[in-house]
Design a protein around this motif. Sequence first.
Motif, PDB file in Angstrom:
ATOM      1  N   VAL A  57       0.900  -1.092   0.028  1.00 25.83           N
ATOM      2  CA  VAL A  57      -0.048   0.166   0.240  1.00 25.83           C
ATOM      3  C   VAL A  57       0.996   1.173  -0.006  1.00 25.83           C
ATOM      4  CG1 VAL A  57      -1.886   1.280   1.148  1.00 25.83           C
ATOM      5  CG2 VAL A  57      -1.735  -1.320   1.277  1.00 25.83           C
ATOM      6  N   GLN A  58       0.617   2.005  -1.204  1.00 33.01           N
ATOM      7  CA  GLN A  58       1.394   3.336  -1.205  1.00 33.01           C
ATOM      8  C   GLN A  58       1.079   4.341  -0.155  1.00 33.01           C
ATOM      9  OE1 GLN A  58       0.219   2.206  -4.240  1.00 33.01           O
ATOM     10  NE2 GLN A  58      -1.375   3.907  -4.867  1.00 33.01           N
ATOM     11  N   PRO A  59       2.326   5.084   0.543  1.00 36.48           N
ATOM     12  CA  PRO A  59       2.210   5.783   1.646  1.00 36.48           C
ATOM     13  C   PRO A  59       1.961   7.274   1.208  1.00 36.48           C
ATOM     14  CG  PRO A  59       4.647   5.348   1.409  1.00 36.48           C
ATOM     15  CD  PRO A  59       3.707   4.427   0.526  1.00 36.48           C
ATOM     16  N   SER A  60       2.078   7.375  -0.246  1.00 39.77           N
ATOM     17  CA  SER A  60       2.034   8.905  -0.787  1.00 39.77           C
ATOM     18  C   SER A  60       1.938   8.512  -2.186  1.00 39.77           C
ATOM     19  CB  SER A  60       3.124   9.622  -0.637  1.00 39.77           C
ATOM     20  OG  SER A  60       4.632   9.088  -1.118  1.00 39.77           O
ATOM     21  N   GLU A  61       1.441   9.423  -3.176  1.00 37.25           N
ATOM     22  CA  GLU A  61       1.226   9.238  -4.609  1.00 37.25           C
ATOM     23  C   GLU A  61       2.865   9.051  -5.146  1.00 37.25           C
ATOM     24  OE1 GLU A  61      -0.365  11.804  -8.170  1.00 37.25           O
ATOM     25  OE2 GLU A  61       0.929  12.963  -6.693  1.00 37.25           O
ATOM     26  N   LEU A  72      -2.772   4.592   1.253  1.00 31.16           N
ATOM     27  CA  LEU A  72      -3.306   4.954   2.840  1.00 31.16           C
ATOM     28  C   LEU A  72      -2.875   6.611   2.868  1.00 31.16           C
ATOM     29  CD1 LEU A  72      -2.467   2.052   4.863  1.00 31.16           C
ATOM     30  CD2 LEU A  72      -4.813   3.307   4.895  1.00 31.16           C
ATOM     31  N   HIS A  73      -3.082   7.115   1.889  1.00 29.64           N
ATOM     32  CA  HIS A  73      -2.625   8.699   2.090  1.00 29.64           C
ATOM     33  C   HIS A  73      -3.744   9.537   2.130  1.00 29.64           C
ATOM     34  CE1 HIS A  73      -2.199   8.937  -2.308  1.00 29.64           C
ATOM     35  NE2 HIS A  73      -1.706   8.032  -2.440  1.00 29.64           N
ATOM     36  N   SER A  74      -5.017   9.073   1.837  1.00 30.41           N
ATOM     37  CA  SER A  74      -6.138  10.259   1.307  1.00 30.41           C
ATOM     38  C   SER A  74      -7.381   9.809   2.440  1.00 30.41           C
ATOM     39  CB  SER A  74      -6.720  10.126   0.176  1.00 30.41           C
ATOM     40  OG  SER A  74      -7.264   8.828  -0.138  1.00 30.41           O
ATOM     41  N   ASP A  75      -8.273  10.609   2.576  1.00 29.61           N
ATOM     42  CA  ASP A  75      -9.468  10.227   3.449  1.00 29.61           C
ATOM     43  C   ASP A  75     -10.228   8.935   2.899  1.00 29.61           C
ATOM     44  OD1 ASP A  75      -8.627  11.820   5.553  1.00 29.61           O
ATOM     45  OD2 ASP A  75      -9.855  13.600   4.987  1.00 29.61           O
ATOM     46  N   ASP A  76     -10.359   9.259   1.742  1.00 30.74           N
ATOM     47  CA  ASP A  76     -11.267   8.259   0.883  1.00 30.74           C
ATOM     48  C   ASP A  76     -10.555   6.945   0.916  1.00 30.74           C
ATOM     49  OD1 ASP A  76     -13.172  10.085   0.343  1.00 30.74           O
ATOM     50  OD2 ASP A  76     -12.540  10.641  -1.788  1.00 30.74           O
ATOM     51  N   GLN A  77      -9.291   6.879   0.792  1.00 36.72           N
ATOM     52  CA  GLN A  77      -8.471   5.741   0.852  1.00 36.72           C
ATOM     53  C   GLN A  77      -8.541   4.893   2.413  1.00 36.72           C
ATOM     54  OE1 GLN A  77      -4.639   6.756  -0.277  1.00 36.72           O
ATOM     55  NE2 GLN A  77      -5.048   6.733  -2.229  1.00 36.72           N
ATOM     56  N   VAL A  78      -8.595   5.870   3.460  1.00 35.64           N
ATOM     57  CA  VAL A  78      -8.775   5.196   4.769  1.00 35.64           C
ATOM     58  C   VAL A  78     -10.100   4.621   5.045  1.00 35.64           C
ATOM     59  CG1 VAL A  78      -8.633   5.717   7.026  1.00 35.64           C
ATOM     60  CG2 VAL A  78      -7.095   6.627   5.553  1.00 35.64           C
ATOM     61  N   ALA A 157       5.349   7.410   8.454  1.00 33.75           N
ATOM     62  CA  ALA A 157       4.519   7.347   9.846  1.00 33.75           C
ATOM     63  C   ALA A 157       3.255   7.775   9.767  1.00 33.75           C
ATOM     64  CB  ALA A 157       5.510   8.274  10.703  1.00 33.75           C
ATOM     65  N   ASP A 158       3.053   8.921   8.962  1.00 34.16           N
ATOM     66  CA  ASP A 158       1.552   8.997   8.435  1.00 34.16           C
ATOM     67  C   ASP A 158       0.836   8.146   7.993  1.00 34.16           C
ATOM     68  OD1 ASP A 158       2.066  11.731   9.435  1.00 34.16           O
ATOM     69  OD2 ASP A 158       2.387  12.592   7.520  1.00 34.16           O
ATOM     70  N   ALA A 159       1.245   7.166   7.214  1.00 32.13           N
ATOM     71  CA  ALA A 159       0.449   6.100   6.409  1.00 32.13           C
ATOM     72  C   ALA A 159       0.130   5.008   7.508  1.00 32.13           C
ATOM     73  CB  ALA A 159       1.173   5.243   5.278  1.00 32.13           C
ATOM     74  N   ALA A 160       1.005   4.976   8.482  1.00 37.43           N
ATOM     75  CA  ALA A 160       1.004   3.931   9.591  1.00 37.43           C
ATOM     76  C   ALA A 160      -0.341   4.419  10.482  1.00 37.43           C
ATOM     77  CB  ALA A 160       2.052   3.679  10.303  1.00 37.43           C
ATOM     78  N   PHE A 168      -6.717  -1.319  10.911  1.00 37.59           N
ATOM     79  CA  PHE A 168      -5.828  -2.481  10.678  1.00 37.59           C
ATOM     80  C   PHE A 168      -5.214  -2.526  12.147  1.00 37.59           C
ATOM     81  CE2 PHE A 168      -5.466  -1.224   6.383  1.00 37.59           C
ATOM     82  CZ  PHE A 168      -5.561  -2.324   5.663  1.00 37.59           C
ATOM     83  N   ASP A 169      -4.833  -4.034  12.545  1.00 37.47           N
ATOM     84  CA  ASP A 169      -4.221  -4.102  13.568  1.00 37.47           C
ATOM     85  C   ASP A 169      -2.800  -3.783  13.796  1.00 37.47           C
ATOM     86  OD1 ASP A 169      -6.345  -5.979  14.596  1.00 37.47           O
ATOM     87  OD2 ASP A 169      -6.189  -7.070  13.006  1.00 37.47           O
ATOM     88  N   GLY A 170      -2.170  -3.401  12.657  1.00 35.62           N
ATOM     89  CA  GLY A 170      -0.835  -2.881  12.718  1.00 35.62           C
ATOM     90  C   GLY A 170      -0.197  -2.908  11.231  1.00 35.62           C
ATOM     91  N   VAL A 171       1.035  -2.630  10.982  1.00 34.87           N
ATOM     92  CA  VAL A 171       1.673  -2.275   9.549  1.00 34.87           C
ATOM     93  C   VAL A 171       2.886  -3.117   9.437  1.00 34.87           C
ATOM     94  CG1 VAL A 171       0.526  -0.110   9.308  1.00 34.87           C
ATOM     95  CG2 VAL A 171       3.073  -0.305  10.338  1.00 34.87           C
ATOM     96  N   GLU A 172       3.219  -3.666   8.391  1.00 34.94           N
ATOM     97  CA  GLU A 172       4.513  -4.212   7.895  1.00 34.94           C
ATOM     98  C   GLU A 172       5.096  -3.092   7.003  1.00 34.94           C
ATOM     99  OE1 GLU A 172       5.339  -8.295   7.132  1.00 34.94           O
ATOM    100  OE2 GLU A 172       5.590  -7.712   4.875  1.00 34.94           O
ATOM    101  N   LEU A 173       6.469  -2.764   7.112  1.00 35.71           N
ATOM    102  CA  LEU A 173       7.395  -2.117   6.274  1.00 35.71           C
ATOM    103  C   LEU A 173       7.871  -2.990   5.448  1.00 35.71           C
ATOM    104  CD1 LEU A 173       8.987   0.026   9.253  1.00 35.71           C
ATOM    105  CD2 LEU A 173       6.677   0.619   7.863  1.00 35.71           C
ATOM    106  N   HIS A 174       8.026  -2.542   4.026  1.00 38.25           N
ATOM    107  CA  HIS A 174       8.376  -3.396   2.951  1.00 38.25           C
ATOM    108  C   HIS A 174       9.763  -2.797   2.697  1.00 38.25           C
ATOM    109  CE1 HIS A 174       8.537  -5.988  -0.221  1.00 38.25           C
ATOM    110  NE2 HIS A 174       7.530  -5.728  -0.931  1.00 38.25           N
TER     111      HIS A 174
END
Length: 358
Positions: A57-61, A72-78, A157-160, A168-174
């Motif tokens: 999941v991209q954290p930004s465009e 995971l960087h816009s309200d609609d995506q969330v 950090a913002d995407a998390a 989500f229960d947590g995140v994994e960093l790729h």
Amino acid sequence: MEELFEPLTAGKLELRNRLVMAPMTRSRAADAGQVTGLTAEYYAQRAAAGLIITEGVQPSERGQGYIWTPGLHSDDQVAAWRRVTGAVHDEGGVIFAQIMHTGRIGHPYLYADGGLPVAPSAIASGERLFTPEGMLEHPVPREMTPEDIETVVAEFADAARNAIAAGFDGVELHGANGYLIHQFLADGSNTRTDAYGGPVRNRIRFAVEVARAVGDAIGADRVGFRMSPGNTLNGITESDTAELYPALAAGLAPLGLAYVHVMETGDRAMTRRIRAAWPGTLILNPHPTPESFPARPEYGADALREGVADAVAFAQLWLANPDLPDRIKAGGPYNEADPATFYGGDHRGYTDYPLLGE
């Protein structure tokens, strides 16, 4: 293979079994990076996993590297992801979002401003982007400035935070497969001469800074980190793999992460070295030899018995078998995954794989 069905505590998580659904890009999001009801059905079908790790999941465009991938960087995506997490939780499942910044695997085609992707150094991947209009060569990326690095760390950090807001229960960093964090780790893609390049201790700096920032944002015990030692995907070359990954594991160790997730590339000896340097939970995508692709349940059971892993992740087995635990207990049979439907499309090859007995 009863080892696969023992419960496991990882960070704050209580997992019902040690069968993890590995992250797999499926390219079925809307053009604005929003997942759909079909995505909710897909993951809910597989909620019997001890842990689901989503597609990248991209954290930004600027973090996007493929068409039709979610963000995971816009309200609609969330808001769209809440439907997915709710469906998985309704089935008793646990789900992490994998945050994936693709770095030089991006392309101006994907960005509203038509700008260049960013990377640790101005070195092209040599790969191409699929588009409906045809394949496009990846350009030479723009080398990140120190200010760019600070910005991208904050985007992770913002995407998390957005992931937690999405349920989500947590995140994994790729940090694997040739994407941005891996590009910093590998000396073939990182020729910087500042504090982020050169010796191993510098090349792991970005990975550790991202993990620390994300842990500070949502709690380190809700954060995992994926690595793939010796992986050459997306034009990656490493001259010092044997030194690099134990050092990375040791650098992450003080942060108190929920787990590290190792994608083996046929080198069990490397997995043992990482295990020795990592004091916490280790999830393994088991490929003990170069010939052991794709991974099979018995590889996972062997890894648990050997003590090199605490849980095991499978990809194609979960893709084609939403009831994978039942099939392992029954000794099969297993549906075969259809590569023609891996990326893009509709429900076919996504939510229509039959259950055992159907």
